[in-house]
Design a protein around this motif. Structure first.
Motif, mmCIF file in Angstrom:
data_model
loop_
_atom_site.group_PDB
_atom_site.id
_atom_site.type_symbol
_atom_site.label_atom_id
_atom_site.label_comp_id
_atom_site.label_asym_id
_atom_site.label_seq_id
_atom_site.Cartn_x
_atom_site.Cartn_y
_atom_site.Cartn_z
ATOM 1 N N ASP A 183 0.959 -1.557 -0.466
ATOM 2 C CA ASP A 183 -0.016 -0.010 0.019
ATOM 3 C C ASP A 183 0.649 0.822 -0.141
ATOM 4 O O ASP A 183 0.821 2.241 0.870
ATOM 5 C CB ASP A 183 -0.729 -0.213 1.007
ATOM 6 C CG ASP A 183 -2.171 -1.599 1.431
ATOM 7 O OD1 ASP A 183 -2.209 -1.576 -0.602
ATOM 8 O OD2 ASP A 183 -2.682 -1.380 1.971
ATOM 9 N N VAL A 184 2.036 0.926 -0.505
ATOM 10 C CA VAL A 184 2.740 1.840 -1.137
ATOM 11 C C VAL A 184 2.133 3.501 -1.960
ATOM 12 O O VAL A 184 1.789 2.764 -2.883
ATOM 13 C CB VAL A 184 4.393 1.706 -1.501
ATOM 14 C CG1 VAL A 184 5.450 3.304 -1.808
ATOM 15 C CG2 VAL A 184 4.785 0.704 -0.390
ATOM 16 N N ILE A 185 1.744 4.632 -1.023
ATOM 17 C CA ILE A 185 1.645 5.853 -2.466
ATOM 18 C C ILE A 185 2.237 6.683 -1.807
ATOM 19 O O ILE A 185 2.521 7.499 -1.621
ATOM 20 C CB ILE A 185 -0.548 5.959 -1.977
ATOM 21 C CG1 ILE A 185 0.009 6.724 -0.808
ATOM 22 C CG2 ILE A 185 -1.173 4.860 -1.929
ATOM 23 C CD1 ILE A 185 -1.697 7.260 0.228
ATOM 24 N N SER A 186 1.787 7.817 -3.504
ATOM 25 C CA SER A 186 2.954 8.653 -3.782
ATOM 26 C C SER A 186 2.507 9.681 -2.244
ATOM 27 O O SER A 186 1.038 9.670 -1.937
ATOM 28 C CB SER A 186 2.394 9.437 -4.839
ATOM 29 O OG SER A 186 1.143 10.086 -5.133
ATOM 30 N N SER A 187 2.919 11.143 -2.487
ATOM 31 C CA SER A 187 2.046 11.957 -1.109
ATOM 32 C C SER A 187 1.317 12.704 -1.727
ATOM 33 O O SER A 187 0.538 13.072 -1.290
ATOM 34 C CB SER A 187 3.887 13.131 -0.951
ATOM 35 O OG SER A 187 4.180 13.260 -2.135
ATOM 36 N N ASN A 188 1.551 12.792 -2.964
ATOM 37 C CA ASN A 188 -0.087 13.540 -3.697
ATOM 38 C C ASN A 188 -1.071 12.734 -3.396
ATOM 39 O O ASN A 188 -2.502 13.356 -3.055
ATOM 40 C CB ASN A 188 0.450 14.236 -4.478
ATOM 41 C CG ASN A 188 1.270 15.016 -5.402
ATOM 42 O OD1 ASN A 188 2.052 16.312 -4.207
ATOM 43 N ND2 ASN A 188 1.913 14.855 -6.537
ATOM 44 N N GLN A 189 -0.727 11.949 -3.039
ATOM 45 C CA GLN A 189 -2.567 10.447 -3.289
ATOM 46 C C GLN A 189 -2.819 10.638 -1.506
ATOM 47 O O GLN A 189 -3.911 10.930 -1.928
ATOM 48 C CB GLN A 189 -2.049 9.363 -4.028
ATOM 49 C CG GLN A 189 -1.814 9.014 -5.661
ATOM 50 C CD GLN A 189 -1.521 7.315 -5.618
ATOM 51 O OE1 GLN A 189 -0.511 7.095 -4.984
ATOM 52 N NE2 GLN A 189 -1.761 6.679 -6.355
ATOM 53 N N ALA A 190 -1.432 10.722 -1.235
ATOM 54 C CA ALA A 190 -1.776 10.604 0.687
ATOM 55 C C ALA A 190 -2.819 12.206 0.662
ATOM 56 O O ALA A 190 -3.586 12.301 1.554
ATOM 57 C CB ALA A 190 -0.603 10.996 1.008
#
Length: 68
Positions: free
Chosen positions: A51-58
């Motif tokens: 479940d690694v997501i980019s900072s923008n997605q977060a």
């Protein structure tokens, strides 16, 4: 490198029972332990990259949860 100057408290038989160090040395120990905790957390997180997501997605996800 952390330099320590411990002073030992001994009992009647000269057996070391406790240690006394300067407050700045103690603070240095605490700082080193906190850094070690951070490194261990990083290593653990790196091993489990689910479940690694980019900072923008977060940020987008958080904005959906927060009511302005």
């Amino acid at each position: 490198m952390l330099v320590l100057h411990p002073q030992y408290i001994v009992d009647d038989t000269q057996t070391q029972q406790a240690v006394v160090i300067q407050i700045n040395e103690w603070q240095g120990i605490i700082k080193q332990l906190e850094m070690l905790d951070d490194i261990e957390a990083y290593d653990k997180a790196k091993k489990t990259q689910s479940d690694v997501i980019s900072s923008n997605q977060a940020v987008k996800r958080v904005k959906k949860l927060v009511i302005f």
